[in-house]
Write a protein that holds these residues in place. Structure first.
Motif, PDB file in Angstrom:
ATOM      1  N   LYS A   1     -50.341  -2.608  -1.777  1.00 23.95           N
ATOM      2  CA  LYS A   1     -49.792  -1.886  -0.632  1.00 23.95           C
ATOM      3  C   LYS A   1     -48.286  -1.700  -0.751  1.00 23.95           C
ATOM      4  O   LYS A   1     -47.620  -1.475   0.241  1.00 23.95           O
ATOM      5  N   ASN A  32     -57.229  13.313   2.156  1.00 21.23           N
ATOM      6  CA  ASN A  32     -55.841  12.948   1.885  1.00 21.23           C
ATOM      7  C   ASN A  32     -55.278  13.794   0.754  1.00 21.23           C
ATOM      8  O   ASN A  32     -55.902  13.941  -0.295  1.00 21.23           O
ATOM      9  N   ASP A 105     -50.601  11.294   1.372  1.00 25.81           N
ATOM     10  CA  ASP A 105     -50.446   9.839   1.401  1.00 25.81           C
ATOM     11  C   ASP A 105     -50.125   9.263   0.027  1.00 25.81           C
ATOM     12  O   ASP A 105     -50.008   8.063  -0.131  1.00 25.81           O
ATOM     13  N   ARG A 139     -43.906   7.280   8.284  1.00 33.70           N
ATOM     14  CA  ARG A 139     -45.277   6.765   8.248  1.00 33.70           C
ATOM     15  C   ARG A 139     -45.301   5.607   7.258  1.00 33.70           C
ATOM     16  O   ARG A 139     -44.478   5.530   6.360  1.00 33.70           O
ATOM     17  N   ASN A 141     -48.186   4.849   5.467  1.00 36.63           N
ATOM     18  CA  ASN A 141     -49.373   4.973   4.623  1.00 36.63           C
ATOM     19  C   ASN A 141     -49.113   5.727   3.317  1.00 36.63           C
ATOM     20  O   ASN A 141     -50.039   5.991   2.564  1.00 36.63           O
TER      21      ASN A 141
END
Length: 185
Positions: A1, A32, A105, A139, A141
């Motif tokens: 992540k 996405n 993303d 954001r 993400n």
């Protein structure tokens, strides 16, 4: 992540192929979108010729989704006639500052490390960060995947993040949101 995910390995190891396949699969499953980046417009234009051709016979994708229609129009990527991504040269990233990328993303920066015959842009790391901010718009993400062949630790990205030579396969710098995957084929 991690926000910055660097994948460094031997030429021909499937780094770019894997990134393209991930972009296609994620678009078809979840909608996405992605941004594909190279340093210079000329590099980017060269990479757009036959961009999806390596995936046209990918058995996994065909098995999961059936026949897939790929198309590149200008700097836009289409999958099954729907916009799936955009190609942006780092040298021209400034013109997108007021753009909207709500469905993007992932940002793939292919060949982010150069070989001895090339050169980095002045303030390249800052330009890269500005591109990320343009796309991400606060954001959490969005992920950037930086792909390169194994070349040198002496580069502006490693200097900025204070990455020193290491021998393990993964280096995770949590405080800087950086993961480096250094693999051997």
């Amino acid at each position: 992540k991690a926000l910055y995910n660097m994948i460094i390995g031997m030429r021909g190891g499937g780094k770019t192929y894997g990134a393209k396949k991930w972009c296609v699969r994620d678009f078809l499953r979840n909608g996405n979108q992605f941004v594909w980046t190279r340093r210079f417009k000329t590099e980017l234009e060269e990479s757009l010729n036959g961009f999806f051709s390596v995936l046209s016979n990918d058995e996994d994708l065909i098995k999961e989704f059936g026949e897939i229609k790929y198309e590149v129009k200008g700097g836009d990527f289409y999958i099954n006639d729907k916009m799936a991504g955009k190609a942006i040269a780092l040298t021209g990233a400034g013109k997108y500052k007021s753009g909207e990328f709500p469905n993007v993303d992932k940002i793939i920066f292919d060949e982010f490390l150069i070989e001895s015959s090339g050169y980095y842009l002045k303030n390249e790391v800052t330009i890269t960060f500005q591109l990320i901010e343009t796309i991400q718009r606060h954001r959490d993400n969005v992920r950037m995947i930086l792909i390169a062949n194994s070349v040198s630790y002496a580069n502006p990205y490693f200097m900025f993040f204070k990455i020193k030579p290491f021998t393990q396969e993964f280096l995770h710098l949590k405080d800087r949101s950086v993961v480096v995957h250094q693999y051997t084929n």
